[in-house]
Design a protein around this motif. Structure first.
Motif, PDB file in Angstrom:
ATOM      1  N   MET A   1      -6.144  -0.711  -1.510  1.00 20.70           N
ATOM      2  CA  MET A   1      -4.584  -1.924  -2.313  1.00 20.70           C
ATOM      3  C   MET A   1      -4.570  -3.225  -1.259  1.00 20.70           C
ATOM      4  SD  MET A   1      -1.769   0.263  -4.209  1.00 20.70           S
ATOM      5  CE  MET A   1      -1.483  -1.012  -4.775  1.00 20.70           C
ATOM      6  N   SER A   2      -5.315  -2.468  -0.200  1.00 19.05           N
ATOM      7  CA  SER A   2      -3.751  -3.001   1.175  1.00 19.05           C
ATOM      8  C   SER A   2      -5.031  -3.769   2.284  1.00 19.05           C
ATOM      9  CB  SER A   2      -3.053  -2.552   2.243  1.00 19.05           C
ATOM     10  OG  SER A   2      -1.615  -2.917   0.587  1.00 19.05           O
TER      11      SER A   2
ATOM     12  N   SER B   1      -1.044  -2.013   6.809  1.00 22.42           N
ATOM     13  CA  SER B   1      -1.747  -2.877   6.106  1.00 22.42           C
ATOM     14  C   SER B   1      -0.354  -4.405   6.345  1.00 22.42           C
ATOM     15  CB  SER B   1      -1.097  -2.472   4.821  1.00 22.42           C
ATOM     16  OG  SER B   1      -1.943  -1.963   5.260  1.00 22.42           O
TER      17      SER B   1
ATOM     18  N   TYR C   1       1.330  -7.241   3.946  1.00 19.84           N
ATOM     19  CA  TYR C   1       2.080  -7.190   2.931  1.00 19.84           C
ATOM     20  C   TYR C   1       2.779  -9.028   2.357  1.00 19.84           C
ATOM     21  CZ  TYR C   1       1.628  -2.614   2.166  1.00 19.84           C
ATOM     22  OH  TYR C   1       1.696  -1.100   2.661  1.00 19.84           O
TER      23      TYR C   1
ATOM     24  N   THR D   1      -1.228  -7.505  -4.137  1.00 20.95           N
ATOM     25  CA  THR D   1      -1.896  -7.187  -2.728  1.00 20.95           C
ATOM     26  C   THR D   1      -2.936  -7.970  -1.488  1.00 20.95           C
ATOM     27  OG1 THR D   1      -4.017  -6.167  -4.206  1.00 20.95           O
ATOM     28  CG2 THR D   1      -1.819  -5.395  -3.977  1.00 20.95           C
TER      29      THR D   1
ATOM     30  N   THR E   1      -5.902  -4.496  -7.180  1.00 22.41           N
ATOM     31  CA  THR E   1      -4.455  -4.856  -7.662  1.00 22.41           C
ATOM     32  C   THR E   1      -4.336  -3.358  -8.770  1.00 22.41           C
ATOM     33  OG1 THR E   1      -5.703  -5.831  -9.589  1.00 22.41           O
ATOM     34  CG2 THR E   1      -4.720  -7.023  -6.934  1.00 22.41           C
TER      35      THR E   1
ATOM     36  N   ASN F   1     -10.308  -6.749  -6.889  1.00 27.16           N
ATOM     37  CA  ASN F   1      -9.062  -8.028  -6.785  1.00 27.16           C
ATOM     38  C   ASN F   1     -10.344  -8.849  -6.255  1.00 27.16           C
ATOM     39  OD1 ASN F   1      -7.512  -9.917  -5.114  1.00 27.16           O
ATOM     40  ND2 ASN F   1      -7.239  -8.689  -3.601  1.00 27.16           N
TER      41      ASN F   1
END
Length: 515
Positions: A75-76, A178, A180, A198, A203, A218
């Motif tokens: 996700m990151s 990560s 954000y 993300t 996502t 994503n």
């Protein structure tokens, strides 16, 4: 999803090891038997990935659950990303960091990239991320963020880091950080309940519910389309259930399986078995600050009495090898000639004049929710230490109670593990041996000024100074024996996915991109 700030303990339960085990130089690789078809490079519509560890939080300052770390990896994005061999490559960074002469500053250029909502990823997002993570008390990544003195946006695409002391391993450790969105971090509690915006490959389609997390590819990801369009994470704590669902087609990847399950399916047609290793080890934590383990000779006696060969054979079989020193094979400082043999006579000699000379009883706490083989290990250790007169009172706890007991120092002995995200000494040292570190030397209460000074030397230098320091750390570790290493960390998986699509690597995971 239960929010557990002390989820840091799972970090101890998560970088590379012996050539003989992995078949890859430098560690971080894997050994596999492949009976599934080769990947054709085209995107796979969907897959279900089963992992045993319970989720604790999306917030990286709170959670170190193995499941959370794998989900976070998808996700990151971080400035630098871990490769399978334990090295790193640029992620959101556009090339290598540029250090000043004394390694106390680093400037990082950012690649052109966007978050999943289409907004650009800028230096302000990096600054906001680091500053937020530094503001969280008892953060599980404090050993990384604590080394950063200041972080500033030079311009939209450039970030300048100033470090508390020389930080030559910054790129290798930055994979834990990560990035954000700054706008979302204005309300981090709300954002981390379900971080829908993300920076990574996926996502959130549907947040954790009924032990499931659903992710969609994503379309804004800078690195291209992931190999699987839709991923569902399923928590299956029971290995038998994971294998059953894998074989029936309900699950496509069963990760972090107990070694006994791996051997059951290694020759099954249509399944591929993979055993990968991380830069770390399984160990026995000894509480150093109260009797009887406040006596180094008692700790050394435990080290001598452990039959590592029997433990490895019984738990991991051919997929692992014994370890007795601090540094796992594949990491600088490892002593390949260090004996791993049980020495009961030597152990009894060490107990002479100690509180355990005529026998003693200690409490060993463990949880099957921590490692699937915890009870098996506990019973083997109980039998082996009984041969030198140390009686173990075994206490099988639920995971949350185990965490509370470890943080409170309310135990004598407990199985554990420790890891580094990449092949650098920083994290392993700060978590396992640094008495002033975030885990109080892996919950042992060990705090040696001499060891802490050597750690500082090892992580602030390169070349000969680092080599000398890591060798001295190995020597002092054997003298103080704050904990007892057993074997390198291994992660076993079985899958129907083609080779190269998805793998557990180190304490994280790698998802391939469409060719």
């Amino acid at each position: 999803m239960t929010k557990v700030s002390k989820g840091v303990i799972a970090l101890a339960a998560l970088a590379a090891s012996a050539l003989a085990i992995t078949g890859c130089a430098g560690g971080g690789g894997s050994s596999a038997t492949s009976s599934s078809a080769a990947w054709d490079g085209k995107q796979i519509a969907s897959a279900v990935i089963a992992l045993p560890a319970q989720t604790t939080s999306f917030n990286p300052t709170e959670s170190a659950s193995a499941t959370d770390r794998v989900a976070a990896a998808l996700m990151s994005s971080a400035l630098y990303l871990q490769k399978e061999d334990g090295t790193v490559e640029p992620g959101l960074a556009d090339g290598e960091a540029v250090f000043n002469d004394d390694l106390t500053e680093a400037t990082v250029k950012l690649r052109e990239a966007t978050f999943s909502d289409g907004s650009p990823i800028t230096a302000n997002d990096v600054v906001a991320t680091i500053q937020y993570e530094q503001s969280v008390p008892e953060s599980v990544i404090a050993s990384t963020t604590g080394k950063i003195k200041t972080v500033e946006a030079v311009d939209d695409g450039t970030v300048k880091f100033t470090f508390v002391s020389p930080y030559p391993s910054f790129e290798g450790v930055a994979g834990l950080l990560s990035i954000y969105p700054a706008a979302e971090l204005a309300d981090p509690d709300a954002y981390f309940k379900a971080p829908t915006v993300t920076s990574g490959q996926y996502t959130i389609k549907s947040g954790w519910a009924s032990n499931k997390l659903e992710l969609d590819a994503n379309p804004e990801f800078w690195g291209g389309a992931p190999a699987i369009e839709h991923v569902t994470f399923q928590i299956l704590a029971d290995g038998n259930s994971a294998l059953s669902q894998l074989q029936s087609g309900q699950v496509d990847f069963a990760g972090d399986l107990a070694p006994s399950y791996i051997s059951q399916v290694e020759d099954t047609p249509g399944l591929r078995v993979e055993v990968s290793q991380v830069f770390g080890f399984f160990d026995l934590r000894l509480r150093n600050d109260h009797a009887p383990f406040d006596d180094a000779n008692v700790r050394k006696a435990v080290n001598a009495a452990i039959d590592r060969t029997a433990i490895v054979s019984g738990i991991w079989g051919e997929y692992n090898a014994p370890q007795s020193g601090f540094w796992p094979a594949g990491m600088e400082g490892n002593d390949p000639d260090k004996s791993v043999e049980q020495d009961l006579d030597g152990a009894k000699e060490l107990l002479a004049g100690t509180a355990c000379e005529s026998g003693c009883t200690v409490d060993m706490i463990y949880s099957d929710q921590d490692f699937a083989f915890s009870q098996q290990l506990a019973l083997m250790v109980q039998e082996q230490l009984g041969k030198i007169g140390i009686t173990l009172n075994l206490q099988n706890l639920d995971g949350a109670t185990l965490i509370d007991r470890l943080f409170a120092g309310d135990f004598d002995l407990a199985p554990g593990a420790m890891t580094s995200g990449t092949n650098t000494p920083d994290q392993l040292l700060n978590l396992a041996l640094n008495g002033n570190g975030p885990l109080s030397a892996e919950f042992t209460g060990y705090n040696s000024d001499e060891m802490n000074a050597l750690i500082e030397t090892a992580i602030t230098n390169t070349a000969e100074k680092r080599t000398e320091a890591v060798e001295q750390i190995e020597t002092l570790f054997s003298e103080d024996q704050s904990l007892v290493t057993i074997a390198p960390w291994v992660r076993g998986s079985a899958t129907k996915l083609p080779e190269g699509v998805f793998s557990l690597v180190g304490a994280s995971a790698i998802m391939a991109t469409v060719k």
